[in-house]
Design a protein around this motif. Structure first.
Motif, mmCIF file in Angstrom:
data_model
loop_
_atom_site.group_PDB
_atom_site.id
_atom_site.type_symbol
_atom_site.label_atom_id
_atom_site.label_comp_id
_atom_site.label_asym_id
_atom_site.label_seq_id
_atom_site.Cartn_x
_atom_site.Cartn_y
_atom_site.Cartn_z
ATOM 1 N N LYS A 67 0.468 -1.298 0.287
ATOM 2 C CA LYS A 67 -0.209 -0.250 -0.176
ATOM 3 C C LYS A 67 1.012 0.964 0.322
ATOM 4 N N VAL A 68 2.012 1.280 -0.068
ATOM 5 C CA VAL A 68 2.805 2.338 0.253
ATOM 6 C C VAL A 68 3.661 2.778 -0.947
ATOM 7 N N LEU A 69 4.084 1.373 -1.167
ATOM 8 C CA LEU A 69 4.089 1.503 -2.920
ATOM 9 C C LEU A 69 3.298 2.037 -3.573
ATOM 10 N N VAL A 70 2.030 1.787 -3.582
ATOM 11 C CA VAL A 70 1.014 2.048 -4.279
ATOM 12 C C VAL A 70 1.160 3.716 -4.280
ATOM 13 N N TRP A 71 1.176 4.480 -2.965
ATOM 14 C CA TRP A 71 0.993 5.679 -3.001
ATOM 15 C C TRP A 71 2.695 6.826 -2.721
ATOM 16 N N VAL A 72 3.516 5.439 -3.352
ATOM 17 C CA VAL A 72 4.731 6.092 -3.914
ATOM 18 C C VAL A 72 3.931 6.457 -5.341
ATOM 19 N N PHE A 73 3.644 5.662 -5.888
ATOM 20 C CA PHE A 73 3.514 5.263 -7.101
ATOM 21 C C PHE A 73 2.452 6.561 -7.447
ATOM 22 N N LEU A 74 1.548 6.666 -6.519
ATOM 23 C CA LEU A 74 0.674 7.656 -7.579
ATOM 24 C C LEU A 74 1.328 9.374 -6.818
ATOM 25 N N VAL A 75 2.197 9.664 -5.379
ATOM 26 C CA VAL A 75 3.085 10.686 -6.303
ATOM 27 C C VAL A 75 3.856 11.122 -6.725
ATOM 28 N N LEU A 76 5.273 9.921 -6.695
ATOM 29 C CA LEU A 76 5.993 10.162 -8.390
ATOM 30 C C LEU A 76 5.399 9.992 -9.856
ATOM 31 N N GLY A 77 3.828 9.841 -9.775
ATOM 32 C CA GLY A 77 3.077 10.241 -11.035
ATOM 33 C C GLY A 77 2.346 11.092 -11.034
ATOM 34 N N LEU A 78 2.118 12.349 -9.930
ATOM 35 C CA LEU A 78 1.483 13.749 -9.881
ATOM 36 C C LEU A 78 3.155 14.447 -10.065
ATOM 37 N N LEU A 79 3.861 14.067 -9.642
ATOM 38 C CA LEU A 79 5.161 15.116 -9.492
ATOM 39 C C LEU A 79 5.422 14.783 -11.124
ATOM 40 N N THR A 80 5.566 13.951 -11.779
ATOM 41 C CA THR A 80 6.024 14.001 -13.166
ATOM 42 C C THR A 80 4.695 15.220 -14.506
ATOM 43 N N GLN A 81 4.044 14.942 -14.004
ATOM 44 C CA GLN A 81 2.670 15.526 -14.657
ATOM 45 C C GLN A 81 2.875 17.457 -14.220
ATOM 46 N N VAL A 82 3.604 17.026 -13.090
ATOM 47 C CA VAL A 82 3.008 18.951 -12.267
ATOM 48 C C VAL A 82 4.842 19.028 -12.973
ATOM 49 N N PHE A 83 5.325 18.418 -12.668
ATOM 50 C CA PHE A 83 7.347 19.429 -13.676
ATOM 51 C C PHE A 83 7.392 18.979 -14.821
ATOM 52 N N SER A 84 7.160 17.955 -15.133
ATOM 53 C CA SER A 84 7.483 18.264 -17.383
ATOM 54 C C SER A 84 6.774 19.666 -17.436
ATOM 55 N N ARG A 85 6.635 19.765 -18.711
ATOM 56 C CA ARG A 85 7.037 20.948 -19.831
ATOM 57 C C ARG A 85 6.651 20.513 -21.512
ATOM 58 N N PRO A 86 6.078 21.114 -21.533
ATOM 59 C CA PRO A 86 6.058 20.571 -23.005
ATOM 60 C C PRO A 86 7.560 21.175 -23.683
ATOM 61 N N SER A 87 7.890 20.425 -24.870
ATOM 62 C CA SER A 87 8.608 21.203 -25.105
ATOM 63 C C SER A 87 9.189 22.499 -25.762
ATOM 64 N N ALA A 88 7.956 22.564 -27.029
ATOM 65 C CA ALA A 88 7.409 23.659 -27.642
ATOM 66 C C ALA A 88 6.124 23.712 -27.645
ATOM 67 N N ASP A 89 5.612 25.275 -28.012
ATOM 68 C CA ASP A 89 4.319 25.647 -28.064
ATOM 69 C C ASP A 89 3.978 25.824 -29.548
ATOM 70 N N TYR A 90 2.998 25.192 -30.280
ATOM 71 C CA TYR A 90 2.427 24.990 -31.480
ATOM 72 C C TYR A 90 0.856 25.638 -31.353
ATOM 73 N N ASP A 91 1.783 26.359 -33.254
ATOM 74 C CA ASP A 91 0.409 26.807 -33.864
ATOM 75 C C ASP A 91 -1.105 26.235 -34.044
ATOM 76 N N ASP A 92 -2.157 27.241 -34.665
ATOM 77 C CA ASP A 92 -3.127 26.015 -35.157
ATOM 78 C C ASP A 92 -2.500 25.464 -36.049
#
Length: 108
Positions: A67-92
């Motif tokens: 259960k602790v490992l499941v929480w670790v997986f959740l926190v690492l996944g959340l941190l990855t989503q928060v701190f990842s940024r797109p490499s370029a901004d695309y137009d229409d």
């Protein structure tokens, strides 16, 4: 761990299996294949003696370490989503703006 030991320790297997099962249940719910909202993030509930087993193979009962490992997986996944940024901004048109493209050497 699996390469060195030749097997996964039970808590690692349980946590990985619980996350994979929950993702599959949520994907089925999101794709409207089932009307049942997914339950069981931390595995199956212990079955009563007279109750049938829900899993075709065996119920997935997680211990404290898993259960602790499941929480670790959740926190690492959340941190990855928060701190990842797109490499370029695309137009229409789907083209990247040259000033915002990140080059491998770190130059823009």
């Amino acid at each position: 761990m699996a390469i060195v030991l030749g097997r996964l320790p039970e808590p690692v297997f349980g946590a990985t299996a619980a996350v994979a099962r929950y993702r599959m249940r949520f994907s089925a719910y999101a794709a409207m294949l089932t009307p049942v909202y997914p339950k069981g993030l931390f595995g199956d509930q212990p079955a009563a003696k007279a109750e049938e087993v829900r899993s075709a193979t065996r119920p997935l009962l997680l211990g404290t370490t898993a259960k602790v490992l499941v929480w670790v997986f959740l926190v690492l996944g959340l941190l990855t989503q928060v701190f990842s940024r797109p490499s370029a901004d695309y137009d229409d048109n789907g083209l990247a703006h040259p000033a915002q493209v990140v080059h491998p050497a770190g130059r823009s």
